[in-house]
Design a protein around this motif. Sequence first.
Motif, PDB file in Angstrom:
ATOM      1  N   SER A 172      15.496 -12.706  67.089  1.00  9.65           N
ATOM      2  CA  SER A 172      14.299 -13.747  66.998  1.00  9.65           C
ATOM      3  C   SER A 172      13.556 -13.826  65.864  1.00  9.65           C
ATOM      4  O   SER A 172      12.756 -14.796  65.532  1.00  9.65           O
ATOM      5  CB  SER A 172      13.679 -13.503  68.174  1.00  9.65           C
ATOM      6  N   ASN A 173      14.183 -13.063  64.831  1.00 10.38           N
ATOM      7  CA  ASN A 173      13.575 -13.069  63.533  1.00 10.38           C
ATOM      8  C   ASN A 173      11.989 -12.655  63.636  1.00 10.38           C
ATOM      9  O   ASN A 173      11.159 -13.550  63.086  1.00 10.38           O
ATOM     10  CB  ASN A 173      13.974 -14.076  62.707  1.00 10.38           C
ATOM     11  N   THR A 174      11.561 -11.830  64.594  1.00 12.99           N
ATOM     12  CA  THR A 174      10.168 -11.588  64.618  1.00 12.99           C
ATOM     13  C   THR A 174       9.965 -10.044  64.404  1.00 12.99           C
ATOM     14  O   THR A 174      10.672  -9.215  64.926  1.00 12.99           O
ATOM     15  CB  THR A 174       9.903 -11.884  66.187  1.00 12.99           C
ATOM     16  N   LEU A 175       8.747 -10.063  63.802  1.00 11.05           N
ATOM     17  CA  LEU A 175       8.175  -8.520  63.424  1.00 11.05           C
ATOM     18  C   LEU A 175       7.036  -8.151  64.453  1.00 11.05           C
ATOM     19  O   LEU A 175       6.264  -8.988  64.284  1.00 11.05           O
ATOM     20  CB  LEU A 175       7.851  -8.463  61.797  1.00 11.05           C
ATOM     21  N   TYR A 176       7.093  -7.305  65.182  1.00 12.59           N
ATOM     22  CA  TYR A 176       6.087  -6.727  65.990  1.00 12.59           C
ATOM     23  C   TYR A 176       5.073  -5.827  65.539  1.00 12.59           C
ATOM     24  O   TYR A 176       5.609  -4.634  64.912  1.00 12.59           O
ATOM     25  CB  TYR A 176       6.699  -6.380  67.312  1.00 12.59           C
ATOM     26  N   PHE A 177       3.959  -6.032  65.300  1.00 11.93           N
ATOM     27  CA  PHE A 177       3.166  -5.151  64.400  1.00 11.93           C
ATOM     28  C   PHE A 177       1.672  -5.072  65.010  1.00 11.93           C
ATOM     29  O   PHE A 177       1.125  -5.825  65.506  1.00 11.93           O
ATOM     30  CB  PHE A 177       2.805  -5.730  63.104  1.00 11.93           C
ATOM     31  N   PRO A 178       1.533  -3.511  65.372  1.00 13.38           N
ATOM     32  CA  PRO A 178       0.143  -3.383  65.945  1.00 13.38           C
ATOM     33  C   PRO A 178      -0.941  -3.157  65.059  1.00 13.38           C
ATOM     34  O   PRO A 178      -1.013  -2.581  63.923  1.00 13.38           O
ATOM     35  CB  PRO A 178       0.296  -1.712  66.574  1.00 13.38           C
ATOM     36  N   PHE A 179      -2.194  -3.793  65.364  1.00  8.88           N
ATOM     37  CA  PHE A 179      -3.269  -3.968  64.495  1.00  8.88           C
ATOM     38  C   PHE A 179      -4.429  -3.605  65.443  1.00  8.88           C
ATOM     39  O   PHE A 179      -4.774  -4.765  66.323  1.00  8.88           O
ATOM     40  CB  PHE A 179      -3.582  -4.962  63.481  1.00  8.88           C
ATOM     41  N   ARG A 180      -5.400  -2.737  65.079  1.00  6.28           N
ATOM     42  CA  ARG A 180      -6.490  -2.327  65.986  1.00  6.28           C
ATOM     43  C   ARG A 180      -6.053  -2.542  67.474  1.00  6.28           C
ATOM     44  O   ARG A 180      -5.106  -1.611  67.878  1.00  6.28           O
ATOM     45  CB  ARG A 180      -7.428  -3.615  65.809  1.00  6.28           C
ATOM     46  N   GLU A 181      -6.480  -3.365  68.365  1.00  6.01           N
ATOM     47  CA  GLU A 181      -6.258  -3.416  69.670  1.00  6.01           C
ATOM     48  C   GLU A 181      -5.382  -4.490  70.176  1.00  6.01           C
ATOM     49  O   GLU A 181      -5.208  -5.053  71.055  1.00  6.01           O
ATOM     50  CB  GLU A 181      -7.538  -3.441  70.743  1.00  6.01           C
ATOM     51  N   LYS A 182      -4.598  -5.126  69.063  1.00  2.00           N
ATOM     52  CA  LYS A 182      -3.959  -6.290  69.129  1.00  2.00           C
ATOM     53  C   LYS A 182      -2.442  -5.879  68.888  1.00  2.00           C
ATOM     54  O   LYS A 182      -2.219  -4.752  68.154  1.00  2.00           O
ATOM     55  CB  LYS A 182      -4.288  -7.475  68.221  1.00  2.00           C
ATOM     56  N   LEU A 183      -1.505  -6.690  69.436  1.00  3.78           N
ATOM     57  CA  LEU A 183      -0.139  -6.547  69.029  1.00  3.78           C
ATOM     58  C   LEU A 183       0.105  -7.896  68.356  1.00  3.78           C
ATOM     59  O   LEU A 183       0.075  -9.203  68.960  1.00  3.78           O
ATOM     60  CB  LEU A 183       0.890  -6.426  70.178  1.00  3.78           C
ATOM     61  N   ILE A 184       0.690  -7.913  67.085  1.00  2.00           N
ATOM     62  CA  ILE A 184       0.882  -9.095  66.139  1.00  2.00           C
ATOM     63  C   ILE A 184       2.397  -9.440  66.293  1.00  2.00           C
ATOM     64  O   ILE A 184       3.022  -8.594  65.934  1.00  2.00           O
ATOM     65  CB  ILE A 184       0.218  -8.922  64.892  1.00  2.00           C
ATOM     66  N   ALA A 185       2.652 -10.779  66.365  1.00  2.00           N
ATOM     67  CA  ALA A 185       4.064 -11.027  66.189  1.00  2.00           C
ATOM     68  C   ALA A 185       4.201 -12.008  64.883  1.00  2.00           C
ATOM     69  O   ALA A 185       3.573 -13.032  64.583  1.00  2.00           O
ATOM     70  CB  ALA A 185       4.626 -11.935  67.235  1.00  2.00           C
ATOM     71  N   VAL A 186       5.044 -11.573  63.757  1.00  2.00           N
ATOM     72  CA  VAL A 186       5.125 -12.154  62.693  1.00  2.00           C
ATOM     73  C   VAL A 186       6.602 -12.752  62.450  1.00  2.00           C
ATOM     74  O   VAL A 186       7.571 -12.118  62.577  1.00  2.00           O
ATOM     75  CB  VAL A 186       4.959 -11.256  61.496  1.00  2.00           C
ATOM     76  N   ASP A 187       6.650 -13.947  61.869  1.00  3.30           N
ATOM     77  CA  ASP A 187       8.062 -14.709  61.654  1.00  3.30           C
ATOM     78  C   ASP A 187       8.591 -13.870  60.630  1.00  3.30           C
ATOM     79  O   ASP A 187       8.010 -14.192  59.302  1.00  3.30           O
ATOM     80  CB  ASP A 187       7.871 -16.258  61.351  1.00  3.30           C
ATOM     81  N   SER A 188       9.761 -13.122  60.778  1.00  3.58           N
ATOM     82  CA  SER A 188      10.323 -12.358  59.617  1.00  3.58           C
ATOM     83  C   SER A 188      10.883 -13.090  58.524  1.00  3.58           C
ATOM     84  O   SER A 188      11.088 -12.706  57.311  1.00  3.58           O
ATOM     85  CB  SER A 188      11.142 -11.285  59.965  1.00  3.58           C
ATOM     86  N   LYS A 189      10.991 -14.515  58.565  1.00  2.00           N
ATOM     87  CA  LYS A 189      11.687 -15.315  57.667  1.00  2.00           C
ATOM     88  C   LYS A 189      10.228 -16.244  56.755  1.00  2.00           C
ATOM     89  O   LYS A 189      10.709 -16.376  55.590  1.00  2.00           O
ATOM     90  CB  LYS A 189      12.272 -16.547  58.310  1.00  2.00           C
ATOM     91  N   THR A 190       9.293 -16.409  57.435  1.00  2.00           N
ATOM     92  CA  THR A 190       7.977 -16.954  56.702  1.00  2.00           C
ATOM     93  C   THR A 190       6.891 -16.182  56.552  1.00  2.00           C
ATOM     94  O   THR A 190       6.106 -16.541  55.612  1.00  2.00           O
ATOM     95  CB  THR A 190       7.890 -18.162  57.425  1.00  2.00           C
ATOM     96  N   GLY A 191       6.916 -15.297  57.299  1.00  2.00           N
ATOM     97  CA  GLY A 191       5.610 -14.352  57.172  1.00  2.00           C
ATOM     98  C   GLY A 191       4.431 -14.743  57.709  1.00  2.00           C
ATOM     99  O   GLY A 191       3.324 -14.328  58.033  1.00  2.00           O
ATOM    100  N   LYS A 192       4.645 -16.048  58.586  1.00  4.54           N
ATOM    101  CA  LYS A 192       3.520 -16.376  59.532  1.00  4.54           C
ATOM    102  C   LYS A 192       3.364 -15.780  60.951  1.00  4.54           C
ATOM    103  O   LYS A 192       4.362 -15.617  61.413  1.00  4.54           O
ATOM    104  CB  LYS A 192       3.915 -18.275  59.692  1.00  4.54           C
ATOM    105  N   ALA A 193       2.144 -15.754  61.566  1.00  4.54           N
ATOM    106  CA  ALA A 193       2.028 -15.316  62.502  1.00  4.54           C
ATOM    107  C   ALA A 193       2.498 -16.283  63.661  1.00  4.54           C
ATOM    108  O   ALA A 193       2.257 -17.476  63.538  1.00  4.54           O
ATOM    109  CB  ALA A 193       0.477 -15.132  62.970  1.00  4.54           C
ATOM    110  N   LYS A 194       2.892 -15.747  64.790  1.00  8.22           N
ATOM    111  CA  LYS A 194       3.756 -16.486  65.602  1.00  8.22           C
ATOM    112  C   LYS A 194       2.703 -16.944  67.049  1.00  8.22           C
ATOM    113  O   LYS A 194       3.186 -17.855  67.707  1.00  8.22           O
ATOM    114  CB  LYS A 194       5.130 -16.012  66.323  1.00  8.22           C
TER     115      LYS A 194
END
Length: 326
Positions: free
Chosen positions: A52-74
């Motif tokens: 899905s070209n998605t980067l899952y990244f933990p930050f503080r108390e959140k889980l962030i999904a980032v488009d690995s092609k554009t760098g935009k939050a999903k």
Amino acid sequence: AGQLGEFNLATGEPVWQFDWTPYKVKKRKDGKGDLPSYPINGYAIMKLDNESNTLYFPFREKLIAVDSKTGKAKWDLKANKPGQVFDIYVTDDGIVIRTLKGIMLIDKETGASKWDKPIKVKGTGGLLVNNEGTFYVVSKKSIEKIDIASKKSTSLVEKIKFEGDDSFSGLELIDGIVILYGSQNIIGIDKGSGKILFTTYYKAPGVSLATIAQNVALAGIAMTATYNSYDNNKRAGNKTYYQYTPAMRSSGGSHTTESGKSLYINTKFKDSDAQGFGIAKVNKKTGETTKKFVIGSRDPIYDVDENNGNIFYANDKKTMTIVSSN
């Protein structure tokens, strides 16, 4: 405050960099503040889903999904707030994460939780491993078996205790065997029946002042959860942005080095075939000791090249020895 981005390997130029502005990152000062792209204090290593070209990244108390092609939050900024994320697994059913609240399933499209309540794990929990949708997790002194599709949790084996007051630090699956290990112990458990197949223990060589200093520094860098997250990523062939080197992890009297099919355990040998401080090479699948290395140092600094069958160790401040690990 830390960076997250993709860079061109040929030129070093950034392809994209993630915008942290909406997340209100606190600048570091006097040891306080955020380091969003640095896995400290037990946060899971970020996970890249190539499908899905998605980067899952933990930050503080959140889980962030980032488009690995554009760098935009999903996902929306407020999509989830599960708490500190210790483990991340991408499955067909969703994103399985482990937090202090327990095991949770996150929707890939929205970032929202797919379950009303998490599956709670007794104690602090830790050490989660995936086997095609069935998860095994250390729960206090037992191992729980969790089927994500049905959200069913059952006890695989109860009352596990390591010798020498050792703590659980690694969990993996090898050919149908659940492998649980610590600094000085390793146990093999049948993943179906829960039968304990083997136990191996080596007494710690004792802790010197140098070891205490190393372990204090190590504790400030990362917790067991981060190590386990990194090891599982490495075994699965996933590339990560940060690595804990074997030298840093194995330096010190009571730490193991996990390398491929073997554990290397620091101990003091008192056997007919080995005398003195050294390292025991233990097969993770069988628990058998396949080789003993007498180094002579209570706090050996060493590294293992499993692919080429070598072990490197410092025998004093000026020289290094290379020997076959086979």
